[in-house]
Design a protein around this motif. Structure first.
Motif, PDB file in Angstrom:
ATOM      1  N   GLY A   1     -13.176  54.409  78.361  1.00  0.00           N
ATOM      2  CA  GLY A   1     -13.287  54.765  76.957  1.00  0.00           C
ATOM      3  C   GLY A   1     -13.444  53.568  76.045  1.00  0.00           C
ATOM      4  O   GLY A   1     -12.857  52.514  76.269  1.00  0.00           O
ATOM      5  N   ARG A   2     -14.227  53.758  75.013  1.00  0.00           N
ATOM      6  CA  ARG A   2     -14.426  52.681  74.045  1.00  0.00           C
ATOM      7  C   ARG A   2     -13.334  52.699  72.976  1.00  0.00           C
ATOM      8  O   ARG A   2     -13.118  51.704  72.302  1.00  0.00           O
ATOM      9  CB  ARG A   2     -15.792  52.829  73.368  1.00  0.00           C
ATOM     10  CG  ARG A   2     -16.975  52.811  74.341  1.00  0.00           C
ATOM     11  CD  ARG A   2     -18.268  52.486  73.623  1.00  0.00           C
ATOM     12  NE  ARG A   2     -18.131  51.273  72.830  1.00  0.00           N
ATOM     13  CZ  ARG A   2     -18.116  50.049  73.335  1.00  0.00           C
ATOM     14  NH1 ARG A   2     -18.252  49.881  74.626  1.00  0.00           N
ATOM     15  NH2 ARG A   2     -17.964  49.014  72.557  1.00  0.00           N
ATOM     16  N   THR A   3     -12.708  53.838  72.777  1.00  0.00           N
ATOM     17  CA  THR A   3     -11.645  53.930  71.780  1.00  0.00           C
ATOM     18  C   THR A   3     -10.345  54.330  72.458  1.00  0.00           C
ATOM     19  O   THR A   3     -10.336  55.181  73.337  1.00  0.00           O
ATOM     20  CB  THR A   3     -12.003  54.963  70.695  1.00  0.00           C
ATOM     21  OG1 THR A   3     -13.269  54.626  70.136  1.00  0.00           O
ATOM     22  CG2 THR A   3     -10.964  54.980  69.599  1.00  0.00           C
ATOM     23  N   LEU A   4      -9.276  53.699  72.015  1.00  0.00           N
ATOM     24  CA  LEU A   4      -7.971  53.925  72.622  1.00  0.00           C
ATOM     25  C   LEU A   4      -7.040  54.505  71.562  1.00  0.00           C
ATOM     26  O   LEU A   4      -6.924  53.961  70.471  1.00  0.00           O
ATOM     27  CB  LEU A   4      -7.445  52.576  73.138  1.00  0.00           C
ATOM     28  CG  LEU A   4      -6.202  52.510  73.996  1.00  0.00           C
ATOM     29  CD1 LEU A   4      -6.324  53.412  75.203  1.00  0.00           C
ATOM     30  CD2 LEU A   4      -5.978  51.073  74.414  1.00  0.00           C
ATOM     31  N   CYS A   5      -6.391  55.645  71.890  1.00  0.00           N
ATOM     32  CA  CYS A   5      -5.508  56.288  70.915  1.00  0.00           C
ATOM     33  C   CYS A   5      -4.097  56.382  71.476  1.00  0.00           C
ATOM     34  O   CYS A   5      -3.901  56.848  72.603  1.00  0.00           O
ATOM     35  CB  CYS A   5      -5.980  57.702  70.590  1.00  0.00           C
ATOM     36  SG  CYS A   5      -7.739  57.863  70.343  1.00  0.00           S
ATOM     37  N   ILE A   6      -3.141  55.977  70.674  1.00  0.00           N
ATOM     38  CA  ILE A   6      -1.746  56.120  71.082  1.00  0.00           C
ATOM     39  C   ILE A   6      -1.126  57.228  70.231  1.00  0.00           C
ATOM     40  O   ILE A   6      -1.455  57.394  69.058  1.00  0.00           O
ATOM     41  CB  ILE A   6      -0.963  54.799  70.931  1.00  0.00           C
ATOM     42  CG1 ILE A   6       0.437  54.941  71.513  1.00  0.00           C
ATOM     43  CG2 ILE A   6      -0.886  54.365  69.477  1.00  0.00           C
ATOM     44  CD1 ILE A   6       1.221  53.643  71.553  1.00  0.00           C
ATOM     45  N   LYS A   7      -0.274  57.996  70.870  1.00  0.00           N
ATOM     46  CA  LYS A   7       0.394  59.080  70.161  1.00  0.00           C
ATOM     47  C   LYS A   7       1.887  58.959  70.395  1.00  0.00           C
ATOM     48  O   LYS A   7       2.318  58.710  71.520  1.00  0.00           O
ATOM     49  CB  LYS A   7      -0.120  60.417  70.684  1.00  0.00           C
ATOM     50  CG  LYS A   7       0.648  61.649  70.218  1.00  0.00           C
ATOM     51  CD  LYS A   7       0.016  62.917  70.778  1.00  0.00           C
ATOM     52  CE  LYS A   7       0.878  64.133  70.493  1.00  0.00           C
ATOM     53  NZ  LYS A   7       0.257  65.360  71.045  1.00  0.00           N
ATOM     54  N   ILE A   8       2.650  59.116  69.350  1.00  0.00           N
ATOM     55  CA  ILE A   8       4.105  59.115  69.525  1.00  0.00           C
ATOM     56  C   ILE A   8       4.686  60.336  68.811  1.00  0.00           C
ATOM     57  O   ILE A   8       4.127  60.834  67.836  1.00  0.00           O
ATOM     58  CB  ILE A   8       4.765  57.838  68.950  1.00  0.00           C
ATOM     59  CG1 ILE A   8       4.468  57.715  67.450  1.00  0.00           C
ATOM     60  CG2 ILE A   8       4.310  56.600  69.699  1.00  0.00           C
ATOM     61  CD1 ILE A   8       5.308  56.678  66.757  1.00  0.00           C
ATOM     62  N   LYS A   9       5.783  60.818  69.366  1.00  0.00           N
ATOM     63  CA  LYS A   9       6.534  61.863  68.678  1.00  0.00           C
ATOM     64  C   LYS A   9       7.944  61.342  68.492  1.00  0.00           C
ATOM     65  O   LYS A   9       8.607  60.964  69.463  1.00  0.00           O
ATOM     66  CB  LYS A   9       6.534  63.157  69.493  1.00  0.00           C
ATOM     67  CG  LYS A   9       6.996  64.374  68.697  1.00  0.00           C
ATOM     68  CD  LYS A   9       7.179  65.597  69.591  1.00  0.00           C
ATOM     69  CE  LYS A   9       5.874  66.279  69.916  1.00  0.00           C
ATOM     70  NZ  LYS A   9       6.091  67.434  70.838  1.00  0.00           N
ATOM     71  N   LEU A  10       8.380  61.291  67.265  1.00  0.00           N
ATOM     72  CA  LEU A  10       9.725  60.796  66.979  1.00  0.00           C
ATOM     73  C   LEU A  10      10.769  61.809  67.444  1.00  0.00           C
ATOM     74  O   LEU A  10      10.432  62.951  67.771  1.00  0.00           O
ATOM     75  CB  LEU A  10       9.890  60.558  65.474  1.00  0.00           C
ATOM     76  CG  LEU A  10       8.821  59.687  64.799  1.00  0.00           C
ATOM     77  CD1 LEU A  10       9.177  59.468  63.330  1.00  0.00           C
ATOM     78  CD2 LEU A  10       8.671  58.358  65.517  1.00  0.00           C
TER      79      LEU A  10
END
Length: 617
Positions: free
Chosen positions: A381-390
DNA sequence: GCGGATCAC
DNA sequence: TATGGTGATCCGC
């Protein structure tokens, strides 16, 4: 004053209670259930939890959003809406012109699929309330539904509703095998059928009915009987002129039933007129409430509000709603593997974590998970996404674009860590319950079978094209030789050619990140040269550059032409792309499973299962 | 393009 | 005792 506050709070809690009933409220088996009582129990079981507080906050936001919508409508009503009204009517006329009633579209839905499969192995479960899945129910049988249990419900809540509920763990391999049995039957009726998920499929039976001189109802009856004979599970079906209607109809006589909606305009319009909005795929709890607020409870109600729907909810939603009102939907059924995947990601929930070290370690682990997924699906992938849930259930995402397409754990970690660190700064004492990584703008890393100029590449010609590159076999491992031909045949997808190509050049570069980093100067500029139009990287050579730009521009035109004919909004989620890789796996055989920890193996199985498409037949 | 939100299963 | 994971799309900015 007090009384008014009380009233407001009561109304808000009504909407919250309704929301807490969950997303699958309109599913079958709930009609006879006293939802007021159920929601009271859910409400009391949840009250005070962090989850509940978050739901309450979201509900409050929605209430505010709705009051803004209503205010905006009041404002619009003061204005002259005749031009909007005409635009809406023009659009309706246009849609009406395109109405296609010639196709026999069927939506097939397995009844409580996981539960049904478990009951086959353990018949004693047939007569008691039973659910599949721990923690969160994935599905439950009809006995359990009578108590208000539903898929997606927290296990402990379900136990409050039905203390004698028996929960059995998931067994993906079993469901996958059963799903395959069903698909084998479906192929006989429409070889181009579309797996919408593991327990749902769309078929176009127009041809079958013509060839066999059968009515759609008889054909579907026979098909359902065939499925039962073969797999011993019951399925429900909807028969209609398009996918949207068929989907709605398959719920009409569930379980083990079918419903035909006659394909004439009058019948369809009357059917939609009284249909609650929520029954339509794509209208969930939130949109249902928004529509309800402006007085739209059924699809027939939409018409009266057509003049300002676009301004209230956006153009896409307007078009979508108009199609709901008219009972229009897609009539083209595509095989699942013909859908193009757009992202690959993984996420996991865990016991609350706070220490930066632990969070980094978790990120590292997720990066390795994602590397495995990317290897299996053959993408980077050319774009990297991080996701967090507090810990409060509040969700945040951040994305960045590394200097090259990433797929290795080291790179995934390296380029996502700064995002995590930044989040830790932005949110002091950040406590997480979930973390996830996803790549988008993905590029296939499948071994190319076609070179830049459209020639079929042979292994001996590789060297002439890119003499400086390493032997291809060294930079990534490929499936067994016997599957190569099958794999090659799959690579005739036009839209993917460019991406296939890119990997030829780019693949070698990004696997050498270390030397790139050391060799600072033009390394990034040249080695990671990027076409301004597409995702292709290539060496700086004028001839190939010009050829590529021409090629790319022509593709771009085609792509846009295709896009403009696509149906708007959520006519259909596109699960098919997920099955692409698994379809391939089915043909090529599964990579040897090195010994993984047990929970990892479970993960693997689960993913393999959820990715099953109709290509593996 | 980014981040939040909704939706399906 | 403790509410999921994967993927897609749309909107507002």
């Amino acid at each position: 004053m007090m009384a008014s506050d009380e009233a407001t709070r009561s109304i808000e809690h009504d909407s919250l209670k309704y929301h807490l009933l969950g997303p699958s409220l309109t599913k079958a088996g709930q009609d006879a259930v006293d939802q007021t009582k159920v929601s009271e129990i859910i409400y009391n079981a949840s009250k005070g939890s962090k989850f509940f507080n978050n739901e309450e906050a979201k509900d409050k936001n929605l209430t505010e959003k709705i009051s803004k919508v209503l205010a905006k409508r009041r404002q619009l009503e003061q204005l002259d809406l005749t031009s909007d009204l005409r635009r809406a009517d023009d659009y309706i006329a246009e849609l009406e012109l395109g109405r296609d009633l010639s196709q026999v579209i069927v939506h097939l839905d397995c009844d409580a699929f996981y539960a049904a499969v478990e009951e086959l192995d353990r018949p004693e479960l047939k007569d008691v309330p039973m659910a599949v899945g721990k923690g969160v129910l994935t599905t439950c049988n009809y006995h359990a539904r009578k108590f208000g249990c539903r898929s997606g419900m927290a296990g402990f809540v379900a136990m409050k509703l039905c203390p004698q509920l028996i929960c059995v763990p998931m067994n993906f391999a079993k469901y996958a095998a059963k799903a395959e049995e069903v698909r084998e039957v479906l192929t006989q009726y429409d070889p181009g059928f579309e797996s919408a998920s593991c327990d749902e499929a769309y078929l176009n039976l127009t041809e079958f009915c013509n060839e066999h001189h059968m009515t759609p109802e008889d054909a579907v009856s026979q098909m359902r009987a065939d499925v039962y004979a073969k797999a011993k599970i019951t399925v429900s079906a909807g028969i209609a002129a398009n996918a949207k209607l068929a989907k709605i109809c398959s719920n009409k006589n569930k379980p083990n039933g079918q419903f035909l909606l006659a394909s004439d305009r009058q019948t369809i319009m009357e059917f939609m007129r009284d249909l609650p909005t929520r029954k339509v795929n794509g209208i969930g709890r939130v949109f249902e409430r928004e529509l309800d607020a402006i007085g739209v409870k059924t699809c027939g109600d939409i018409y009266a509000h057509r003049a300002y729907l676009a301004k209230l909810f956006g153009q896409k939603a307007f078009q979508f709603l108009m199609q709901c009102y008219l009972g229009l939907g897609r009539t083209v059924i595509k095989r699942a593997e013909d859908y193009e995947r757009k992202s690959v990601g993984t996420e996991t929930t865990f016991k609350e974590l706070q220490s930066p070290d632990a969070l980094r370690e978790k990120l590292r682990h997720i990066a390795e998970e994602l590397e495995g997924d990317l290897k299996r699906t053959e993408y980077k992938g050319r774009t990297l996404c991080i996701k967090i849930k507090l810990h409060t259930y509040e969700v945040h995402t951040r994305q960045s674009t590394p200097p090259f397409a990433v797929h290795k754990a080291d790179d995934l970690y390296k380029y996502s860590l700064p995002m995590l660190e930044k989040l830790m700064k932005e949110i002091p004492n950040m406590k997480l319950r979930l973390m996830g990584l996803r790549v988008t703008h993905i590029i296939s890393t499948k071994k190319p079978g076609i070179d830049f100029f459209g020639r079929v590449k042979t292994s001996s010609s590789t060297a002439t094209k890119a003499p400086t590159l390493k032997n291809e076999e060294t930079w990534e491992t490929w499936p067994e030789e016997e599957f190569e031909e099958a794999a090659r045949q799959e690579r005739n997808d036009e839209m993917n050619e460019l991406e296939k190509l890119s990997q030829e050049y780019q693949g070698q570069h990004d696997s050498a990140t270390k030397s790139d980093a050391e060799d600072q100067r033009p390394a990034v500029a040249e080695e990671h040269w990027q076409c301004p139009i597409c995702t292709v990287a290539q060496p700086p050579n004028d001839a190939t550059f010009n050829a590529h730009i021409d090629f790319c521009l022509s593709k771009q035109t085609i792509k846009e032409a295709v896009r403009s004919t696509e149906p708007p909004m959520m006519e259909k989620q596109q699960p098919g792309s997920a099955s692409k890789s698994i379809a391939n796996r089915g043909k090529r055989g599964r990579p040897k499973n090195e010994t993984l920890p047990l929970d990892q193996q479970a993960r693997e199985k689960r993913r393999a299962f959820f990715s099953l498409g109709n290509g593996s037949a």
